[in-house]
Motif scaffolding. Structure first.
Motif, short mmCIF file in Angstrom:
data_model
loop_
_atom_site.label_atom_id
_atom_site.label_comp_id
_atom_site.label_asym_id
_atom_site.label_seq_id
_atom_site.Cartn_x
_atom_site.Cartn_y
_atom_site.Cartn_z
N ALA A 270 14.05 -2.82 -7.94
CA ALA A 270 15.06 -2.18 -7.10
C ALA A 270 14.62 -0.78 -6.69
O ALA A 270 14.75 -0.40 -5.51
CB ALA A 270 16.39 -2.12 -7.85
N THR A 271 14.10 0.00 -7.62
CA THR A 271 13.66 1.35 -7.29
C THR A 271 12.45 1.33 -6.38
O THR A 271 12.34 2.13 -5.44
CB THR A 271 13.35 2.13 -8.58
N ARG A 274 13.62 0.45 -2.90
CA ARG A 274 14.37 1.56 -2.29
C ARG A 274 13.43 2.65 -1.78
O ARG A 274 13.55 3.11 -0.65
CB ARG A 274 15.34 2.14 -3.31
N GLU A 275 12.48 3.06 -2.62
CA GLU A 275 11.59 4.15 -2.23
C GLU A 275 10.58 3.71 -1.16
O GLU A 275 10.29 4.45 -0.23
CB GLU A 275 10.86 4.69 -3.45
N GLY A 277 11.08 1.46 1.02
CA GLY A 277 11.79 1.11 2.23
C GLY A 277 12.20 2.30 3.08
O GLY A 277 12.73 2.13 4.18
N ARG A 278 11.97 3.51 2.58
CA ARG A 278 12.29 4.69 3.37
C ARG A 278 11.37 4.78 4.57
O ARG A 278 10.16 4.60 4.47
CB ARG A 278 12.19 5.94 2.52
#
Length: 351
Positions: A270-271, A274-275, A277-278
């Motif tokens: 998940a992390t 998220r990172e 995908g920026r």
């Protein structure tokens, strides 16, 4: 003069014996066996694994220490000095070591087993798989000389241990960055019920993560610094290198984020998603391991399955090859995992 490219098969401290000898080059003054990765003047902590295990064991009489003739070279001798009646020297018999730990775990003890990563991964894989992990036993396998942290050559360089162990079901895999990470990870894996494989940095281990308000959590990745141009996803000593390289690139006004992934399995997907995908940031995965089968390929799989496509994806890792013997600073430059080499790699990625 003969050029020695491969390290000896023995496991003693042979000083310069494994250094790459070449009469046309200056004599190396660093022992090939020295496993410290600390730079000159860098803050260090002595034997963080051994010291942390002693602290935990004071409150946990179930914790035992077992090693295969390598107590001094895995920092388990610190535990042995504190708890001689709970310390077992098994000799050069790694397969027996693992099964003895399995038997003790069956009786309710929590064995911490140490050897070199190459011996655990190559010599005892089936014994770990069938004797420990399939049984779900509470054995902690903590191994020194991961990746390129010795100059002894392929006989001692565990450049493929993560690839070997990642495929084993139900095995937790941890790759700490520095002394603080090792101390906290040792406490965490002692509290965790189940088999664990942890890579160890030994001796005088650099201390860097205390400057980043860091706290180890099993199974969690931590964003240590942010940056707009590059996201480095790193583990083990390469997180240290990534932080050093990021500081160097600040002078070029290049923003480098560093996401430290101390737990290789289970991966904090998940992390990572998220990172990564920026918008706009290229992703670079850095690890002290072969480019084959380690964190880089694990992250690539996570991104593919998660539908995240960064503008560019690169790996900073060891080559798919048997590496030379020699002094560590020379080898880290040669194979691209020194701070200077990594900063150069990140610059080239932007071109």
């Amino acid at each position: 003069m003969m050029k020695v490219k491969r390290g000896p098969w023995g496991r003693g401290s042979w000083g310069e014996a494994a250094a790459v000898l070449d009469p046309s080059k200056p004599k190396l003054t660093t022992s090939a066996m020295i496993a410290s990765i600390a730079s000159e003047g860098q803050r260090t902590s002595a034997a963080p694994f051994g010291e942390a295990l002693v602290k935990v064991a004071r409150e946990r009489p179930d914790i035992l220490g077992l090693t295969a003739d390598l107590g001094k070279y895995t920092d388990l001798h610190v535990f042995g000095a504190a708890f001689p009646d709970r310390y077992y020297q098994m000799g050069m018999a790694e397969q027996n070591l693992m099964l003895a730990a399995a038997g003790l775990a069956h009786e309710g003890f929590t064995p911490f087993v140490t050897t070199y990563a190459v011996f655990a991964a190559r010599r005892t894989y089936d014994f770990i798989s069938q004797g420990i992990v399939e049984e779900g036993l509470n054995v902690k396998i903590c191994c020194a000389l991961p990746g390129l942290t010795t100059g002894y050559g392929p006989s001692h360089q565990a450049t493929e241990d993560l690839a070997i162990f990642r495929g084993m079901p139900d095995l937790t895999i941890v790759d700490p960055c520095d002394a603080l990470d090792i101390e906290q990870a040792t406490q965490a894996i002692a509290a965790h019920h189940g088999p664990v494989y942890m890579r160890l940095l030994r001796g005088k281990v650099p201390l860097v993560l205390d400057e980043y308000d860091y706290r180890f959590e099993l199974g969690k990745a931590k964003l240590l610094r942010d940056g707009a141009e590059i996201l480095v996803i790193s583990t083990g000593l390469m997180t240290m290198r990534a932080l050093e390289a990021a500081q160097r690139l600040e002078a070029d006004r290049v923003g480098v984020a560093v996401l430290h992934v101390p737990t290789i399995k289970p991966l904090d997907e998940a992390t990572i998603l998220r990172e990564a995908g920026r918008t706009g940031r290229m992703v670079v995965v850095a690890e002290n391991h072969s480019v084959i089968g380690g964190l880089g390929e694990a992250v690539a799989g996570v991104l593919l399955r998660g539908g995240v496509a960064p503008p560019r994806f690169r790996q900073v890792a060891l080559p798919d090859a048997f590496l030379d013997a020699g002094a560590l600073p020379t080898l880290h430059d040669r194979y691209g995992i020194s701070a200077e080499a990594m900063a150069g790699s990140l610059r080239s990625c932007l071109q």
